[in-house]
Design a protein around this motif. Structure first.
Motif, mmCIF file in Angstrom:
data_model
loop_
_atom_site.group_PDB
_atom_site.id
_atom_site.type_symbol
_atom_site.label_atom_id
_atom_site.label_comp_id
_atom_site.label_asym_id
_atom_site.label_seq_id
_atom_site.Cartn_x
_atom_site.Cartn_y
_atom_site.Cartn_z
ATOM 1 N N GLN A 176 54.444 75.266 7.141
ATOM 2 C CA GLN A 176 53.990 74.701 6.553
ATOM 3 C C GLN A 176 53.658 73.366 7.817
ATOM 4 O O GLN A 176 54.574 73.257 8.872
ATOM 5 C CB GLN A 176 54.914 74.336 6.465
ATOM 6 N N LYS B 51 53.949 67.138 6.847
ATOM 7 C CA LYS B 51 53.882 66.282 5.722
ATOM 8 C C LYS B 51 52.385 67.164 5.257
ATOM 9 O O LYS B 51 52.514 66.376 4.479
ATOM 10 C CB LYS B 51 53.434 65.249 5.889
ATOM 11 N N GLN B 52 53.061 68.211 5.096
ATOM 12 C CA GLN B 52 51.692 69.005 3.816
ATOM 13 C C GLN B 52 52.594 70.303 3.249
ATOM 14 O O GLN B 52 53.689 70.580 3.423
ATOM 15 C CB GLN B 52 50.816 69.693 5.421
ATOM 16 N N SER B 53 51.727 70.421 2.579
ATOM 17 C CA SER B 53 52.375 71.666 1.606
ATOM 18 C C SER B 53 52.824 72.903 2.297
ATOM 19 O O SER B 53 52.073 72.690 3.338
ATOM 20 C CB SER B 53 51.455 72.221 0.081
ATOM 21 N N LEU B 54 52.458 74.360 1.899
ATOM 22 C CA LEU B 54 53.102 75.488 1.974
ATOM 23 C C LEU B 54 51.969 76.295 1.849
ATOM 24 O O LEU B 54 51.257 76.243 1.254
ATOM 25 C CB LEU B 54 54.582 76.096 1.591
#
Lengths: 115, 112
Positions: A38, A41-44
């Motif tokens: 990750q 500020k981003q997704s997995l």
């Protein structure tokens, strides 16, 4: 409930060194574990599926020689970031499932900083 | 590959307000999951949905599995400050292994 322990929670290493991250299912057996990465500020993003007793399955674009996965027992999977570089700095999270009906439990994550 | 479109990207609300977020996909998923992630921690499962049309509640949280199996929403009623965090939807594809695809997340800010 199912508990997944991930260690270490934070690690700082020098460029060129290797870092091992452990993911343990504390009170259940997991034939399959998953490793995610990750960015801030981003997704997995799924990196690989760790299979007990066999080779891991890597997602497209993930270097298997860079991110070594070993799932030697039903309760432990390890991710080794080899020859780490600053761009490998990220938050790495594992997950496992005790029972498919209950969804997946995530570890608390490992913050890797390569300097 | 499969992708999930999660919206809104962020929400700023007043304590006590209700919140709604949703995810859509061009692909069908067999399972929809909603997670909450606090800073520096791994995601925690809030609600799991297994059947198309299923509506499930967990306290102030309610989620539904869309009838087309391509969407899901999560509602939070009477928000409180501790609801602050990042909410992720996730779709699970059971074909060829249980692979979970995550949405981009909804960042929720609650003002007391």
């Amino acid at each position: 409930g199912a508990v997944v322990s991930q260690h270490p929670s934070r690690v700082i290493c020098k460029s060129g060194t290797s870092v091992k991250i452990e993911c343990r299912s504390l009170d259940f057996q997991a034939t399959t574990m998953f490793w995610y990465r990750q960015f801030p500020k981003q997704s997995l993003m799924l990196m690989a599926t760790s299979n007990e007793g066999s080779k891991a399955t890597y997602e497209q674009g993930v270097e298997k020689d860079k991110f070594l996965i070993n799932h030697a027992s039903l309760t432990l999977s390890t991710l080794t970031v080899t020859s780490a570089h600053p761009e490998d700095s990220s938050f790495y999270i594992c997950s496992a499932s005790e029972n498919r009906d209950y969804g997946y439990t995530f570890g608390s994550g490992t913050r890797l900083t390569v300097v | 590959g499969q992708q999930l479109n999660q919206s809104p990207q962020s929400m700023f609300i007043q304590e006590g307000e209700d919140v709604s977020m949703n995810c859509t996909s061009s692909s069908i998923f067999n399972t929809w999951l909603w997670y909450k992630q606090d800073p520096g921690e791994g995601p925690v499962l809030l609600i799991a949905l297994y059947k198309a049309g299923e509506l499930t509640s967990n306290g102030r949280l309610t989620a539904q599995f869309g009838i087309t199996r391509k969407d899901s929403f999560l509602n939070i009623s009477a928000s409180i400050p501790s609801d602050v965090g990042i909410y992720f939807c996730a779709g699970e594809d059971n074909t060829g292994g249980f692979k979970t695809i995550f949405g981009a997340g909804t960042r929720l800010f609650v003002k007391a």
